[in-house]
Design an enzyme around this catalytic site. Sequence first.
Site, PDB file in Angstrom:
ATOM      1  N   GLY A  19      22.316 106.625 -23.108  1.00  0.00           N
ATOM      2  CA  GLY A  19      20.934 106.167 -23.220  1.00  0.00           C
ATOM      3  C   GLY A  19      20.010 107.290 -23.655  1.00  0.00           C
ATOM      4  N   LYS A  25      19.473 108.693 -13.494  1.00  0.00           N
ATOM      5  CA  LYS A  25      20.400 108.967 -12.406  1.00  0.00           C
ATOM      6  C   LYS A  25      19.756 109.840 -11.346  1.00  0.00           C
ATOM      7  CE  LYS A  25      24.683 109.194 -14.307  1.00  0.00           C
ATOM      8  NZ  LYS A  25      25.605 110.014 -15.097  1.00  0.00           N
ATOM      9  N   THR A  31      21.102 103.753 -15.235  1.00  0.00           N
ATOM     10  CA  THR A  31      21.092 102.487 -15.974  1.00  0.00           C
ATOM     11  C   THR A  31      22.072 102.552 -17.132  1.00  0.00           C
ATOM     12  OG1 THR A  31      19.289 103.217 -17.424  1.00  0.00           O
ATOM     13  CG2 THR A  31      18.668 101.997 -15.426  1.00  0.00           C
ATOM     14  N   GLU A  83      18.734  97.935 -20.226  1.00  0.00           N
ATOM     15  CA  GLU A  83      19.366  98.855 -19.288  1.00  0.00           C
ATOM     16  C   GLU A  83      19.720  98.136 -18.004  1.00  0.00           C
ATOM     17  OE1 GLU A  83      17.140 102.510 -18.506  1.00  0.00           O
ATOM     18  OE2 GLU A  83      15.651 101.798 -19.933  1.00  0.00           O
ATOM     19  N   HIS A  88      25.518  99.163  -6.763  1.00  0.00           N
ATOM     20  CA  HIS A  88      26.775  99.625  -6.185  1.00  0.00           C
ATOM     21  C   HIS A  88      26.863 101.121  -6.440  1.00  0.00           C
ATOM     22  CE1 HIS A  88      30.970  99.647  -4.945  1.00  0.00           C
ATOM     23  NE2 HIS A  88      31.244 100.380  -6.008  1.00  0.00           N
ATOM     24  N   TYR A  95      30.845 105.287 -19.219  1.00  0.00           N
ATOM     25  CA  TYR A  95      30.507 105.270 -20.651  1.00  0.00           C
ATOM     26  C   TYR A  95      31.729 104.811 -21.442  1.00  0.00           C
ATOM     27  CZ  TYR A  95      26.327 108.059 -19.643  1.00  0.00           C
ATOM     28  OH  TYR A  95      25.126 108.504 -19.177  1.00  0.00           O
ATOM     29  N   ARG A 108       9.596  90.251 -13.302  1.00  0.00           N
ATOM     30  CA  ARG A 108       8.222  90.669 -13.639  1.00  0.00           C
ATOM     31  C   ARG A 108       8.164  91.232 -15.059  1.00  0.00           C
ATOM     32  NH1 ARG A 108       7.811  96.252 -13.707  1.00  0.00           N
ATOM     33  NH2 ARG A 108       9.428  97.348 -12.533  1.00  0.00           N
ATOM     34  N   PHE A 113       2.839 102.847 -15.540  1.00  0.00           N
ATOM     35  CA  PHE A 113       2.517 103.382 -14.222  1.00  0.00           C
ATOM     36  C   PHE A 113       1.832 104.719 -14.401  1.00  0.00           C
ATOM     37  CE2 PHE A 113       6.183 100.607 -13.678  1.00  0.00           C
ATOM     38  CZ  PHE A 113       5.798  99.826 -12.587  1.00  0.00           C
TER      39      PHE A 113
HETATM   40  P1  ADP Z   1      21.797 107.360 -19.906  1.00  0.00           P
HETATM   41  O1  ADP Z   1      20.481 107.866 -20.385  1.00  0.00           O
HETATM   42  O2  ADP Z   1      22.952 107.889 -20.710  1.00  0.00           O
HETATM   43  O3  ADP Z   1      21.834 105.860 -19.822  1.00  0.00           O
HETATM   44  P2  ADP Z   1      21.592 107.393 -16.991  1.00  0.00           P
HETATM   45  O4  ADP Z   1      21.037 108.517 -16.184  1.00  0.00           O
HETATM   46  O5  ADP Z   1      20.788 106.133 -17.098  1.00  0.00           O
HETATM   47  O6  ADP Z   1      21.966 107.972 -18.434  1.00  0.00           O
HETATM   48  O7  ADP Z   1      23.012 107.060 -16.379  1.00  0.00           O
HETATM   49  C1  ADP Z   1      23.712 105.942 -16.846  1.00  0.00           C
HETATM   50  C2  ADP Z   1      25.219 106.045 -16.653  1.00  0.00           C
HETATM   51  O8  ADP Z   1      25.549 106.268 -15.278  1.00  0.00           O
HETATM   52  C3  ADP Z   1      25.892 104.739 -17.012  1.00  0.00           C
HETATM   53  O9  ADP Z   1      26.168 104.654 -18.395  1.00  0.00           O
HETATM   54  C4  ADP Z   1      27.167 104.781 -16.157  1.00  0.00           C
HETATM   55  O10 ADP Z   1      28.210 105.405 -16.874  1.00  0.00           O
HETATM   56  C5  ADP Z   1      26.770 105.625 -14.959  1.00  0.00           C
HETATM   57  N1  ADP Z   1      26.531 104.892 -13.699  1.00  0.00           N
HETATM   58  C6  ADP Z   1      26.993 105.287 -12.479  1.00  0.00           C
HETATM   59  N2  ADP Z   1      26.622 104.435 -11.515  1.00  0.00           N
HETATM   60  C7  ADP Z   1      25.886 103.443 -12.124  1.00  0.00           C
HETATM   61  C8  ADP Z   1      25.230 102.263 -11.624  1.00  0.00           C
HETATM   62  N3  ADP Z   1      25.246 101.942 -10.319  1.00  0.00           N
HETATM   63  N4  ADP Z   1      24.584 101.480 -12.533  1.00  0.00           N
HETATM   64  C9  ADP Z   1      24.558 101.818 -13.844  1.00  0.00           C
HETATM   65  N5  ADP Z   1      25.157 102.922 -14.359  1.00  0.00           N
HETATM   66  C10 ADP Z   1      25.836 103.736 -13.519  1.00  0.00           C
HETATM   67  N1  RBF Z   2      10.090 101.263 -17.414  1.00  0.00           N
HETATM   68  C1  RBF Z   2       8.769 101.058 -17.617  1.00  0.00           C
HETATM   69  O1  RBF Z   2       8.160 101.750 -18.404  1.00  0.00           O
HETATM   70  N2  RBF Z   2       8.086 100.067 -16.948  1.00  0.00           N
HETATM   71  C2  RBF Z   2       8.693  99.269 -16.037  1.00  0.00           C
HETATM   72  O2  RBF Z   2       8.040  98.384 -15.472  1.00  0.00           O
HETATM   73  C3  RBF Z   2      10.094  99.474 -15.777  1.00  0.00           C
HETATM   74  N3  RBF Z   2      10.750  98.721 -14.874  1.00  0.00           N
HETATM   75  C4  RBF Z   2      12.086  98.950 -14.632  1.00  0.00           C
HETATM   76  C5  RBF Z   2      12.751  98.194 -13.667  1.00  0.00           C
HETATM   77  C6  RBF Z   2      14.096  98.413 -13.402  1.00  0.00           C
HETATM   78  C7  RBF Z   2      14.779  97.578 -12.358  1.00  0.00           C
HETATM   79  C8  RBF Z   2      14.798  99.428 -14.106  1.00  0.00           C
HETATM   80  C9  RBF Z   2      16.244  99.690 -13.817  1.00  0.00           C
HETATM   81  C10 RBF Z   2      14.152 100.182 -15.058  1.00  0.00           C
HETATM   82  C11 RBF Z   2      12.783  99.962 -15.342  1.00  0.00           C
HETATM   83  N4  RBF Z   2      12.106 100.707 -16.289  1.00  0.00           N
HETATM   84  C12 RBF Z   2      10.768 100.494 -16.521  1.00  0.00           C
HETATM   85  C13 RBF Z   2      12.859 101.608 -17.184  1.00  0.00           C
HETATM   86  C14 RBF Z   2      12.802 103.036 -16.772  1.00  0.00           C
HETATM   87  O3  RBF Z   2      11.674 103.607 -17.390  1.00  0.00           O
HETATM   88  C15 RBF Z   2      14.066 103.698 -17.299  1.00  0.00           C
HETATM   89  O4  RBF Z   2      15.202 103.229 -16.624  1.00  0.00           O
HETATM   90  C16 RBF Z   2      13.912 105.179 -17.225  1.00  0.00           C
HETATM   91  O5  RBF Z   2      14.897 105.748 -18.026  1.00  0.00           O
HETATM   92  C17 RBF Z   2      13.909 105.716 -15.810  1.00  0.00           C
HETATM   93  O6  RBF Z   2      13.940 107.122 -15.835  1.00  0.00           O
HETATM   94 MG    MG Z   3      20.345 104.648 -18.848  1.00  0.00          MG
END
Ligand code: ADP
Ligand code: RBF
Ligand code: MG
Length: 150
Positions: A19, A25, A31, A83, A88, A95, A108, A113
């Site tokens: 991502g 994380k 995500t 995302e 869990h 990945y 929503r 924010f």
């Molecule tokens: P990125 O910017 O690469 O998406 P994140 O910080 O969002 O990095 O981390 C996402 C990665 O973390 C996922 O691609 C997956 O491999 C791993 N991961 C571990 N636990 C979870 C979880 N509970 N939900 C989603 N992704 C998870």
């Molecule tokens: N990003 C936003 O800018 N506004 C939001 O309202 C928002 N809601 C989120 C809700 C959930 C459940 C999740 C998982 C992500 C959301 N995000 C939102 C995305 C968030 O900015 C993104 O996952 C970032 O990368 C967190 O660092």
């Molecule tokens: Mg992500």
Amino acid sequence: MSTVIRSLPYFTKGVVIKGFGRGSKELGCPTANFPEEIVNKLPEDLTPGVYYGFAQIDAGEIYKMVMSIGWNPFYNNTKKSMETHLIHKFEKDFYGQELRVAILGYLRPEKNFSSLDELVKAIDEDIEKAKFELDKPELQTIKNNSFFAR
Ligand code: ADP
Ligand code: RBF
Ligand code: MG
């Protein structure tokens, strides 16, 4: 008032990609991101916002999830993303593995924010609501859908 989205439930699957690397994380909320092709084929009425449903990695267990669809106004993304946070604790990243999601309900719209703290708090509330909704008896049969891998 609740928003009615005709395309729900919506089922889709794809490989987990890297991502934005913003450290979701570190915020306690990793995500799993979908590739552009999956994002681009989303039905029009799945408006940007936060959704809940079930998710599965490869042929693994089916977990509850929350999903953010949109441009993350807090970060001003120029690319639309999808995302998924699986509710869990995983031992390892996944990945490159296949993620299947059943998107079942809308929570929503996307919001902006004034601090990261507020975003994290909103996400925590989303997770609590999703857990509650996803415990409802009428949603349990979705987990037996042939869409999920065995
Ligand atoms: P990125 O910017 O690469 O998406 P994140 O910080 O969002 O990095 O981390 C996402 C990665 O973390 C996922 O691609 C997956 O491999 C791993 N991961 C571990 N636990 C979870 C979880 N509970 N939900 C989603 N992704 C998870
Ligand atoms: N990003 C936003 O800018 N506004 C939001 O309202 C928002 N809601 C989120 C809700 C959930 C459940 C999740 C998982 C992500 C959301 N995000 C939102 C995305 C968030 O900015 C993104 O996952 C970032 O990368 C967190 O660092
Ligand atoms: Mg992500």
